[in-house]
Design an enzyme around this catalytic site. Sequence first.
Site, mmCIF file in Angstrom:
data_model
loop_
_atom_site.group_PDB
_atom_site.id
_atom_site.type_symbol
_atom_site.label_atom_id
_atom_site.label_comp_id
_atom_site.label_asym_id
_atom_site.label_seq_id
_atom_site.Cartn_x
_atom_site.Cartn_y
_atom_site.Cartn_z
ATOM 1 N N LYS A 1 0.171 4.074 -0.231
ATOM 2 C CA LYS A 1 -0.439 5.504 0.348
ATOM 3 C C LYS A 1 -0.332 6.683 -0.519
ATOM 4 O O LYS A 1 -0.200 6.480 -1.747
ATOM 5 C CB LYS A 1 0.183 5.655 1.629
ATOM 6 C CG LYS A 1 -0.213 4.487 2.555
ATOM 7 C CD LYS A 1 0.134 4.557 4.094
ATOM 8 C CE LYS A 1 0.034 3.247 4.805
ATOM 9 N NZ LYS A 1 0.112 3.192 6.080
ATOM 10 N N GLU B 1 -5.312 -4.751 10.592
ATOM 11 C CA GLU B 1 -4.585 -3.670 10.663
ATOM 12 C C GLU B 1 -4.667 -3.052 11.933
ATOM 13 O O GLU B 1 -5.398 -2.097 12.084
ATOM 14 C CB GLU B 1 -4.448 -2.812 9.832
ATOM 15 C CG GLU B 1 -4.148 -3.287 8.282
ATOM 16 C CD GLU B 1 -3.584 -2.269 7.183
ATOM 17 O OE1 GLU B 1 -2.318 -2.530 6.827
ATOM 18 O OE2 GLU B 1 -3.795 -1.071 7.270
ATOM 19 N N GLY C 1 2.582 2.121 10.831
ATOM 20 C CA GLY C 1 3.835 3.240 10.731
ATOM 21 C C GLY C 1 4.361 3.695 12.006
ATOM 22 O O GLY C 1 5.142 4.603 11.937
ATOM 23 N N ASN D 1 0.909 -1.228 0.018
ATOM 24 C CA ASN D 1 -0.073 -0.146 0.012
ATOM 25 C C ASN D 1 0.921 1.119 -0.083
ATOM 26 O O ASN D 1 1.329 1.772 0.968
ATOM 27 C CB ASN D 1 -0.942 -0.103 1.161
ATOM 28 C CG ASN D 1 -1.643 1.206 1.366
ATOM 29 O OD1 ASN D 1 -1.732 2.083 0.323
ATOM 30 N ND2 ASN D 1 -2.396 1.434 2.749
ATOM 31 N N HIS E 1 -9.223 1.654 4.718
ATOM 32 C CA HIS E 1 -8.327 1.696 5.503
ATOM 33 C C HIS E 1 -8.416 2.649 6.731
ATOM 34 O O HIS E 1 -9.250 3.686 6.698
ATOM 35 C CB HIS E 1 -7.025 2.390 4.594
ATOM 36 C CG HIS E 1 -5.769 2.276 5.230
ATOM 37 N ND1 HIS E 1 -5.242 3.092 6.183
ATOM 38 C CD2 HIS E 1 -4.816 1.097 4.960
ATOM 39 C CE1 HIS E 1 -3.869 2.554 6.384
ATOM 40 N NE2 HIS E 1 -3.684 1.661 5.854
ATOM 41 N N SER F 1 3.393 -2.154 10.198
ATOM 42 C CA SER F 1 4.819 -2.411 10.478
ATOM 43 C C SER F 1 5.497 -3.631 10.092
ATOM 44 O O SER F 1 6.257 -4.030 10.880
ATOM 45 C CB SER F 1 5.373 -2.045 11.990
ATOM 46 O OG SER F 1 5.029 -0.555 12.113
ATOM 47 N N GLU G 1 -6.573 5.057 7.723
ATOM 48 C CA GLU G 1 -6.040 6.277 7.483
ATOM 49 C C GLU G 1 -7.527 6.948 6.886
ATOM 50 O O GLU G 1 -7.896 8.284 6.853
ATOM 51 C CB GLU G 1 -5.100 6.615 6.549
ATOM 52 C CG GLU G 1 -3.819 6.461 7.311
ATOM 53 C CD GLU G 1 -2.559 5.523 6.640
ATOM 54 O OE1 GLU G 1 -2.750 5.593 5.351
ATOM 55 O OE2 GLU G 1 -1.783 5.027 7.275
#
Length: 248
Positions: free
Chosen positions: A11, A164, A170, A9, A94, A210, A96
């Site tokens: 991003k 996730e 991250g 991904n 996702h 991660s 985010e």
Amino acid sequence: MRKPIIAGNWKMNNTASQGVALVKAIAPLVTEANCDVVVCVPAIDIPAVSEALKGTNIKLGAENVHFAEKGAYTGEISAAMLLEYGVEYVIIGHSERRQYFAETDETVNKRTLTALNAGLTPIVCIGESLEERETGKTEEVLATQIHEGLKNIEDITKIVIAYEPVWAIGTGKTATAEQANETIGFIRKTIGEMFCPNCAAKLRIQYGGSMNAGNCKELMAMEEIDGGLIGGASLKAPDFAAIVNFDK
Ligand code: 13P
């Protein structure tokens, strides 16, 4: 047997030319992959990356899709637009998107149904926040995301789920392999109850957060973990290739 699926991904990273350079660097390193290999890229990179992926074993994914067929949705991308460039996968929901762009279980559900109708494979993301984990709400949060986000799906085996944990994205903090395995086991059980146990047994569930060249073998050795959705480590060809080649 569930075929593992390793997906990058990107991003909001890589211009189209940077993306082309990256997939050209990845492609020769992953020719012997025993898993499905996918790169999910920014919408504007799709035409160039699609061209660069021709003749490789890497599949193309998008990072989102709108639920309407077409119309007055400024800034959005439809399934037909993705399909024209050979896109096969699409990330939906996702964390985010949920955090910064007001994505909800309801819009995740609509986008997922639209993607499936169009013949795209949705990679539906679910996961709990740190506060939710620390207050013992992980299972409750995941169950709601599953019940609301995945309702009315005819064939659940046609999607991929990415678990996730938001606190692992991250941050360099990975869920331990045991933690990830246990939570993914819970997700599979919940889906088995909602749809059917046989379908849940066939469904591929990735871990994301991660994941990198150093920890992928341990994560992938777990019975419930069928792949990874990789952020940071998917931006470097050797790192991404090492994850794809986790079994070598
Ligand atoms: P990182 O691998 O950078 O933690 O990101 C995970 C992720 O959000 C993939 O969708």
